[in-house]
Design a protein around this motif. Structure first.
Motif, mmCIF file in Angstrom:
data_model
loop_
_atom_site.group_PDB
_atom_site.id
_atom_site.type_symbol
_atom_site.label_atom_id
_atom_site.label_comp_id
_atom_site.label_asym_id
_atom_site.label_seq_id
_atom_site.Cartn_x
_atom_site.Cartn_y
_atom_site.Cartn_z
ATOM 1 N N GLY A 3 27.554 9.656 -18.805
ATOM 2 C CA GLY A 3 28.087 10.381 -17.839
ATOM 3 C C GLY A 3 28.705 11.530 -18.342
ATOM 4 N N ILE A 4 29.695 11.695 -19.199
ATOM 5 C CA ILE A 4 30.416 12.986 -19.495
ATOM 6 C C ILE A 4 29.225 13.825 -20.159
ATOM 7 C CG2 ILE A 4 32.601 11.494 -19.951
ATOM 8 C CD1 ILE A 4 31.908 11.824 -23.024
ATOM 9 N N ASP A 5 28.153 13.371 -20.684
ATOM 10 C CA ASP A 5 26.948 14.373 -21.171
ATOM 11 C C ASP A 5 26.192 14.915 -20.159
ATOM 12 O OD1 ASP A 5 28.419 14.171 -23.791
ATOM 13 O OD2 ASP A 5 27.266 12.360 -24.347
ATOM 14 N N ALA A 6 26.273 14.219 -19.003
ATOM 15 C CA ALA A 6 25.077 14.602 -18.358
ATOM 16 C C ALA A 6 24.983 16.026 -17.868
ATOM 17 C CB ALA A 6 25.681 14.040 -16.389
ATOM 18 N N TRP A 7 25.983 16.947 -17.783
ATOM 19 C CA TRP A 7 25.877 18.421 -17.732
ATOM 20 C C TRP A 7 24.698 19.042 -18.734
ATOM 21 C CZ3 TRP A 7 26.897 21.527 -22.016
ATOM 22 C CH2 TRP A 7 27.606 21.053 -22.824
ATOM 23 N N HIS A 8 24.668 18.218 -19.734
ATOM 24 C CA HIS A 8 23.674 18.904 -20.726
ATOM 25 C C HIS A 8 22.101 19.055 -20.159
ATOM 26 C CE1 HIS A 8 25.463 17.263 -24.774
ATOM 27 N NE2 HIS A 8 26.554 17.974 -23.887
ATOM 28 N N ARG A 9 21.850 18.076 -19.272
ATOM 29 C CA ARG A 9 20.639 18.125 -18.437
ATOM 30 C C ARG A 9 20.316 19.067 -17.325
ATOM 31 N NH1 ARG A 9 20.760 11.664 -17.236
ATOM 32 N NH2 ARG A 9 22.468 12.455 -16.439
ATOM 33 N N GLU A 10 21.622 19.642 -16.916
ATOM 34 C CA GLU A 10 21.639 20.745 -15.932
ATOM 35 C C GLU A 10 21.654 22.078 -16.250
ATOM 36 O OE1 GLU A 10 21.421 19.185 -12.853
ATOM 37 O OE2 GLU A 10 21.430 17.242 -13.557
ATOM 38 N N ILE A 11 21.757 22.376 -17.420
ATOM 39 C CA ILE A 11 22.027 23.781 -17.850
ATOM 40 C C ILE A 11 20.643 24.580 -17.728
ATOM 41 C CG2 ILE A 11 24.030 23.288 -19.652
ATOM 42 C CD1 ILE A 11 21.963 23.655 -21.921
ATOM 43 N N PRO A 12 20.766 25.849 -17.582
ATOM 44 C CA PRO A 12 19.387 26.792 -17.196
ATOM 45 C C PRO A 12 18.599 26.750 -18.499
ATOM 46 C CG PRO A 12 21.600 27.821 -16.411
ATOM 47 C CD PRO A 12 21.946 26.658 -17.184
ATOM 48 N N PRO A 13 17.478 27.038 -18.387
ATOM 49 C CA PRO A 13 16.361 26.603 -19.507
ATOM 50 C C PRO A 13 16.547 27.741 -20.678
ATOM 51 C CG PRO A 13 15.406 27.664 -17.547
ATOM 52 C CD PRO A 13 16.672 27.230 -17.013
ATOM 53 N N ASP A 14 17.451 28.881 -20.507
ATOM 54 C CA ASP A 14 17.639 29.896 -21.499
ATOM 55 C C ASP A 14 19.069 29.487 -22.152
ATOM 56 O OD1 ASP A 14 18.937 30.846 -19.232
ATOM 57 O OD2 ASP A 14 18.793 32.726 -19.831
ATOM 58 N N TRP A 15 19.700 28.514 -21.819
ATOM 59 C CA TRP A 15 21.060 28.240 -22.455
ATOM 60 C C TRP A 15 20.456 27.300 -23.741
ATOM 61 C CZ3 TRP A 15 25.895 27.696 -19.163
ATOM 62 C CH2 TRP A 15 25.937 28.905 -18.342
ATOM 63 N N THR A 16 21.487 27.032 -24.446
ATOM 64 C CA THR A 16 21.262 25.818 -25.300
ATOM 65 C C THR A 16 22.638 25.205 -25.367
ATOM 66 O OG1 THR A 16 22.114 27.194 -27.331
ATOM 67 C CG2 THR A 16 19.810 27.236 -26.885
ATOM 68 N N VAL A 17 22.820 23.949 -26.089
ATOM 69 C CA VAL A 17 24.056 23.200 -26.196
ATOM 70 C C VAL A 17 24.110 22.917 -27.942
ATOM 71 C CG1 VAL A 17 25.040 20.989 -25.864
ATOM 72 C CG2 VAL A 17 23.465 21.914 -24.041
ATOM 73 N N ARG A 18 25.208 23.549 -28.340
ATOM 74 C CA ARG A 18 25.258 23.635 -29.772
ATOM 75 C C ARG A 18 27.025 22.981 -30.161
ATOM 76 N NH1 ARG A 18 23.445 29.390 -31.753
ATOM 77 N NH2 ARG A 18 23.363 28.180 -33.862
ATOM 78 N N PRO A 19 26.921 22.408 -31.219
ATOM 79 C CA PRO A 19 28.564 22.146 -31.742
ATOM 80 C C PRO A 19 29.147 23.359 -31.962
ATOM 81 C CG PRO A 19 26.890 21.807 -33.431
ATOM 82 C CD PRO A 19 25.873 22.306 -32.360
ATOM 83 N N LEU A 20 30.472 23.140 -31.574
ATOM 84 C CA LEU A 20 31.338 24.489 -31.730
ATOM 85 C C LEU A 20 31.371 24.911 -33.230
ATOM 86 C CD1 LEU A 20 34.766 25.077 -30.433
ATOM 87 C CD2 LEU A 20 34.690 25.189 -32.949
ATOM 88 N N ARG A 21 31.122 24.135 -34.321
ATOM 89 C CA ARG A 21 31.304 24.629 -35.642
ATOM 90 C C ARG A 21 30.041 25.628 -35.821
ATOM 91 N NH1 ARG A 21 29.272 19.184 -36.543
ATOM 92 N NH2 ARG A 21 31.408 18.553 -36.972
ATOM 93 N N ILE A 158 36.968 18.599 -33.280
ATOM 94 C CA ILE A 158 36.878 20.122 -32.952
ATOM 95 C C ILE A 158 35.619 20.748 -33.128
ATOM 96 C CG2 ILE A 158 38.083 22.239 -32.743
ATOM 97 C CD1 ILE A 158 40.654 20.915 -33.622
ATOM 98 N N GLY A 159 34.999 20.560 -34.483
ATOM 99 C CA GLY A 159 33.938 21.240 -34.835
ATOM 100 C C GLY A 159 32.525 20.479 -34.218
ATOM 101 N N SER A 160 32.733 19.165 -33.658
ATOM 102 C CA SER A 160 31.669 18.517 -33.031
ATOM 103 C C SER A 160 31.704 18.700 -31.691
ATOM 104 C CB SER A 160 31.896 16.962 -33.409
ATOM 105 O OG SER A 160 31.715 16.813 -34.669
ATOM 106 N N LEU A 161 32.484 19.218 -31.280
ATOM 107 C CA LEU A 161 32.633 19.739 -29.685
ATOM 108 C C LEU A 161 31.326 20.129 -29.177
ATOM 109 C CD1 LEU A 161 34.168 19.644 -26.926
ATOM 110 C CD2 LEU A 161 35.078 22.094 -27.533
ATOM 111 N N ALA A 162 30.866 19.457 -28.194
ATOM 112 C CA ALA A 162 29.315 20.264 -27.643
ATOM 113 C C ALA A 162 29.536 21.285 -26.679
ATOM 114 C CB ALA A 162 28.418 19.102 -27.191
ATOM 115 N N LEU A 163 29.252 22.637 -26.884
ATOM 116 C CA LEU A 163 29.331 23.487 -25.889
ATOM 117 C C LEU A 163 28.096 24.269 -25.420
ATOM 118 C CD1 LEU A 163 31.553 26.018 -28.048
ATOM 119 C CD2 LEU A 163 32.145 24.717 -25.913
ATOM 120 N N PRO A 164 27.967 24.445 -24.027
ATOM 121 C CA PRO A 164 27.011 25.182 -23.562
ATOM 122 C C PRO A 164 27.045 26.744 -24.014
ATOM 123 C CG PRO A 164 28.743 25.018 -22.019
ATOM 124 C CD PRO A 164 29.237 24.211 -23.024
ATOM 125 N N VAL A 165 25.938 27.051 -24.558
ATOM 126 C CA VAL A 165 25.952 28.379 -25.023
ATOM 127 C C VAL A 165 24.730 29.350 -24.391
ATOM 128 C CG1 VAL A 165 25.549 29.755 -27.237
ATOM 129 C CG2 VAL A 165 26.793 27.457 -27.296
#
Length: 429
Positions: A3-21, A158-165
């Motif tokens: 559930g806490i990762d559900a936002w991954h599926r909703e991001i726009p197609p030109d966005w990526t999800v990347r680790p903070l590091r 901190i480095g593993s934090l998944a960010l929308p980019v």
């Protein structure tokens, strides 16, 4: 996907999800030193600076410290850095961010914090700050925390934090939009908070005027001869508390009675009504009995106003003092009078201790205080008046607090939706 990762599926197609590091450098500070002659003096950005402020700038007052040249090089804060609280006694107080907006040669990240420096080609600091403000994203850090009495975020989390980019121009547009929108909400919240402050003052004034002057504004006054009281209605009496109260020092045999707490904020209340974690002794046998209508005083915190009359029977700490009002005082009137700030200032005169924060009010000191004593029927009228007027204020206060909570929820939802791509940003388009 959880559930806490559900936002991954909703991001726009030109966005990526990347680790903070992959889009930023980060470091956990260990700079926490008092000023000496052995190292270079620095200004330390510390935990409370970050916890209490969204933006960190050089106009703030910072703690003085020292650091080696290597530490300054490693932990010097630059504009566009984001600093987060790394550890705390409260689980949900970690990962709170602040955006650094200015820099200086001696401006350093202090202990209990982690600094994050975005790669300027990939990540905008203001956008990262808003991402970390979003509970949707920050919960990753909270869930990674370890500890028992103090919680800390592991460095690798901190480095593993998944960010929308999103593309950087979109990041910047989102940050600008959130600055505008949250500023408008913050103005509304500040206005309502000011109203709450005014209500607190009005409530205090109503109670103080009623218990010290009565309700009949046309009643002739006379000097009381007591500094904290000033002039009082001519027909009121003045009496030392030694003739108005008797000390109760009865002890519980079993400790099974209702445990009562004595606070400067809430007066005397059952511990069961307190939504806090409090130390509990293995046994409360031998604690002092306190019956409904008794005045209970937290001996150590009397100077702050920690006193009041009990609404129910129970027990209090043996370190507290309990007094029974005599027939000339109504318990409700006693409660109203002891809860006004000027009375707390008065009892401080009779408290003992070397340091102001360690003053204790013992019975011999309490019994030296002077009290106004209106006729009993007038005390009853005063109590009823206070109840009516404070109820009106409390209703308005509750409504105002609820509206502030809704505004904060709206603010949080706006940030979360924006940084995860759930809002269309016209500026970005």
């Amino acid at each position: 996907m959880s559930g806490i990762d559900a936002w991954h599926r909703e991001i726009p197609p030109d966005w990526t999800v990347r680790p903070l590091r992959s889009v930023a450098d980060y470091a956990v500070s260990n700079v926490d030193k008092i000023l000496t002659d052995e190292e270079l003096p620095v200004r330390l950005c510390n935990y409370t600076d970050v916890y209490n402020n969204e933006k960190i700038h050089l106009g703030m007052e910072f703690m003085a410290g020292t650091a080696t040249k290597a530490e300054i090089s490693k932990f010097r804060l630059l504009a566009d850095d984001v600093v987060i609280t790394k550890d705390s006694e409260a689980w949900d107080d970690i990962g709170i961010p602040a955006l650094v907006t200015e820099t200086a040669d001696d401006f350093v990240c202090g202990y209990h914090l982690a600094m994050i420096r975005p790669n300027p080609e990939k990540l905008d600091g203001a956008f990262l700050f808003r991402c970390l403000q979003s509970k949707t994203l920050r919960i990753q850090l909270e869930l990674s925390a370890n500890g028992i009495t103090r919680f800390g975020i592991p460095k690798n989390a901190i480095g593993s934090l998944a960010l929308p980019v999103p593309p950087k121009p979109i990041q910047q547009a989102i940050a600008r939009m959130l600055d505008r929108e949250t500023a408008e909400i913050d103005v509304l919240i500040a206005g309502k908070q000011k109203l709450l402050d005014l209500m607190v003052e009005k409530r205090r004034a109503i109670i103080a005027e009623a218990v010290m002057r009565g309700l009949d504004l046309s009643a002739p006054l006379r000097p009381s001869g007591i500094n904290w009281l000033g002039d009082i209605p001519k027909h009121w009496e003045i009496e030392r508390s030694r003739w108005l109260f008797s000390e109760r020092d009865q002890r519980s045999q079993t400790g099974e009675e209702e445990m009562l707490t004595v606070s400067h904020l809430t007066g005397v209340t059952p511990r069961s009504e307190k939504d806090v974690n409090m130390f509990e002794a293995e046994s409360t046998a031998g604690y002092k009995l306190c019956f409904a209508g008794d005045l209970a005083i937290n001996t150590l915190w009397a100077w702050m106003g920690a006193m009041g009359t009990a609404r129910v029977d129970g027990i209090v700490s043996p370190a507290y003092n309990v007094y029974t009002p005599g027939p000339r005082l109504l318990p409700e009137y006693v409660d109203a009078l002891v809860r006004i700030p000027v009375f707390a200032q008065e009892v401080t005169r009779y408290s003992k201790g070397v340091w102001s924060s360690r003053l204790r009010l013992y019975p011999e000191g309490f019994f030296e205080t002077w009290w106004p004593v209106p006729p009993l029927d007038e005390q009853q009228q005063i109590v009823e008046h206070i109840g009516t007027e404070t109820t009106k204020i409390d209703r308005l206060r509750t409504a105002t607090e609820n509206s502030i909570a809704l505004l904060k929820e709206r603010r949080a939802a706006l940030i979360a939706a924006a940084v995860t791509g759930q809002l269309e940003i016209p500026e970005a388009a």
